[in-house]
Design an enzyme around this catalytic site. Structure first.
Site, short mmCIF file in Angstrom:
data_model
loop_
_atom_site.label_atom_id
_atom_site.label_comp_id
_atom_site.label_asym_id
_atom_site.label_seq_id
_atom_site.Cartn_x
_atom_site.Cartn_y
_atom_site.Cartn_z
N LYS A 5 0.85 -1.20 0.00
CA LYS A 5 0.00 0.00 0.00
C LYS A 5 0.88 1.24 0.00
CE LYS A 5 -3.99 2.06 2.40
NZ LYS A 5 -4.95 1.95 3.53
N SER A 23 -10.03 2.07 2.25
CA SER A 23 -9.10 2.80 1.42
C SER A 23 -8.07 1.93 0.70
CB SER A 23 -8.36 3.83 2.27
OG SER A 23 -7.54 3.19 3.23
N SER A 31 -10.55 -0.10 6.46
CA SER A 31 -9.88 -0.07 5.16
C SER A 31 -9.20 -1.36 4.73
CB SER A 31 -8.83 1.04 5.14
OG SER A 31 -9.47 2.24 4.83
N1 GLN Z 1 -13.69 4.64 5.27
C1 GLN Z 1 -13.18 5.10 6.52
C2 GLN Z 1 -12.74 6.53 6.38
O1 GLN Z 1 -12.85 7.06 5.32
C3 GLN Z 1 -12.06 4.24 6.99
C4 GLN Z 1 -10.80 4.44 6.24
C5 GLN Z 1 -9.66 3.65 6.76
O2 GLN Z 1 -9.85 2.66 7.47
N2 GLN Z 1 -8.47 4.11 6.44
O3 GLN Z 1 -12.30 7.15 7.32
#
Ligand code: GLN
Length: 491
Positions: free
Chosen positions: A78, A158, A182
């Site tokens: 990532k 994400s 995410s």
């Molecule tokens: N979708 C959530 C957010 O936008 C979680 C994102 C994540 O876990 N990095 O904050």
């Protein structure tokens, strides 16, 4: 023989040891697959040349009988993990061109175990999002499509590039980070398994920060056991991260395959929320039956503060993000848009460098932290967070692990859920509570929707008891026998 790109990590390691193929062949097959799947946009930066060179080194070690534990296995990294000498962007324009002079602890440990990074995987900008549509480097496309519908679907977010790469068989595993879902949500959208370990299990050193009290690295792979192999490599105490916890890292793979007879599986009644897709609720019931048939004891539990988790998260995560992202000022990292004076340089850089979603979070965060509102919002959210944590601790008096859906819907089409941010935020309704409480969570693919999309279930465990998740996750995987292939590969 199975195509090299379709092997599990475990099978690939056996094949390499038996000299059925070389690491160069394995990596070469994944590079070829990546090249023909470029339209998915999984990578922001491809590192194929260094992958080839590392594969040669792995082959030399195999030949000399000195192979490392995960030698020669191609993975996706990532693009939130700082990698020495390789551009690290967090999918933001503000970090475009930033080449870190150091390596994150997690990526460094993986390299030391012989894992080979194929590239820096695309993500939502600064890991803020649930659909990988906020990246400054373009959307990631899910390799799955609905039956009879050619629209491109999101891979979740994400960690969308990581999940899509593993599902599309262009990487055998991947790293992710999970702040509110995410890893687990994209794993569900892409029909693969993923784990967010307990907060403090993997070092955050060198991981671009979003919300420091929630961020946690974890893994993706197509099987539960492959995740066990990756997590063991990633996890461990790191003095460079003050929140890293000094507890031994067990052999997670050894937990896979163990009996779950007598394991108490909690089913939280508050997770039966309105708006959840009926097929997902039915799959949840099926999952409960599967674990019961495998010998588990099912108990109903209550997590009464679940209903406040999302709201609390959207105070705490933006607050921490507004503080963490203050460092991007055009002076030290990445982009600079010079102005007439220093203040104008800050303003121009941040106005041009950050995307809409990131700006929204920074605005919310600075608001809830401002002098007049700090107590009403931020401190209040911290108090509620404690209650959410207490819910889990109370539930664990009655059960060893919880089983819930991972996401309220299957993957949606690009643009389908973006009219208002709150609809998008609802995607994480089942994953956020465990994040708020720091508990480990695992996503396992369990079935297909009527229109042919993968659906997953989530297991949530006790702090630092990831082994129980691996045991239960493996049992669920065995019972579910999920072996469907994305249309991209079936065709
Ligand atoms: N979708 C959530 C957010 O936008 C979680 C994102 C994540 O876990 N990095 O904050």
């Amino acid at each position: 023989m199975t195509k090299l790109t379709h092997l599990t990590i475990k099978a690939a390691l056996e094949g390499l040891k038996k000299k059925e193929f070389t690491a160069s062949e394995l990596v070469g097959a994944h590079i070829a697959a990546s090249e023909s799947a470029r339209h998915l946009n999984c990578y922001i930066t491809e590192t194929f040349d260094s992958a080839r060179a590392q594969a040669k080194e792995a082959d030399a070690r195999y030949a000399a009988g000195k192979a490392l534990p995960l030698d020669g296995i191609p993975i996706a990294m990532k693009d939130l993990f700082c990698t020495e000498g390789v551009q690290t962007t967090a999918a933001s324009n503000i970090l475009r061109g930033f080449v870190p002079p150091y390596e994150s602890t997690v990526s460094g440990k993986m390299k030391a175990d012989g894992l080979i990074s194929m590239g820096k995987a695309n993500l939502d900008e600064f890991a803020m999002g649930s659909s990988n549509t906020t990246s400054a480097f373009g959307n990631v496309i899910n390799p799955w499509k609905r039956k009879g519908d050619n629209r491109d679907l999101v891979p979740g977010g994400s960690s969308g590039g990581s999940a899509a790469a593993v599902a599309a068989r262009i990487a055998m595993g991947a790293t992710g980070t999970d702040t509110g879902g995410s890893i687990r949500q994209p794993a569900a959208f892409c029909g693969i398994a993923g784990i967010k370990p307990t907060y403090g299990r993997c070092s955050r050193f060198g991981v671009v920060a979003f919300a420091s009290s929630l961020d946690q690295p974890g893994s993706f792979a197509r099987t539960v056991e492959d995740n066990a192999l990756l997590l063991r490599s990633m996890a461990g105490y790191d003095p460079k991260d003050s929140t890293s916890v000094n507890v031994p890292v067990p052999d997670y793979a050894a937990a896979c395959g163990g009996s779950i007879k007598g394991l108490r599986v909690g089913v939280p009644k508050e997770y039966r929320v309105e708006g959840t897709n009926a097929e997902i609720l039915a799959l949840w019931d099926k999952g409960v039956e599967m674990l019961k048939d495998a010998g588990a004891e099912i108990v109903e539990v209550s997590l009464p503060h679940t209903k406040y988790a999302l709201e609390t998260y959207y105070v705490i995560a933006p607050a921490e993000c507004s503080s963490n992202l203050a460092r991007y000022d055009g002076v030290r990292f990445g982009q600079r848009s010079a102005g007439e004076n220093l203040i104008e340089t800050y303003e121009n850089t941040r106005a041009e460098g950050f995307g809409r979603e990131v700006k929204r979070r920074i605005l919310i965060g600075t608001y809830v932290l401002s002098a007049g509102y700090y107590d009403a919002y931020y401190n209040q959210a911290r108090r509620v967070r404690k209650l959410i944590w207490q819910d889990f601790i109370d539930a664990y008096q009655k059960c060893d692990v919880l089983l819930t859906p991972t996401a309220p819907t299957p993957a949606f089409a690009i643009g389908e859920n973006t009219q208002d941010p709150v609809t998008m935020y609802l995607n994480d309704i089942f994953t956020i509570p465990a994040s708020m409480a720091g508990m480990p969570g695992m996503g396992v693919p369990v079935g297909l929707s009527a229109d042919g999309l993968p659906l997953g279930l989530q297991l949530i465990g006790k702090p630092f008891e990831e082994e129980t998740l691996f045991k239960a996750g493996h049992a669920l995987e065995l019972a579910a026998k999920f072996d469907a292939l994305p249309q991209l590969l079936a065709a």
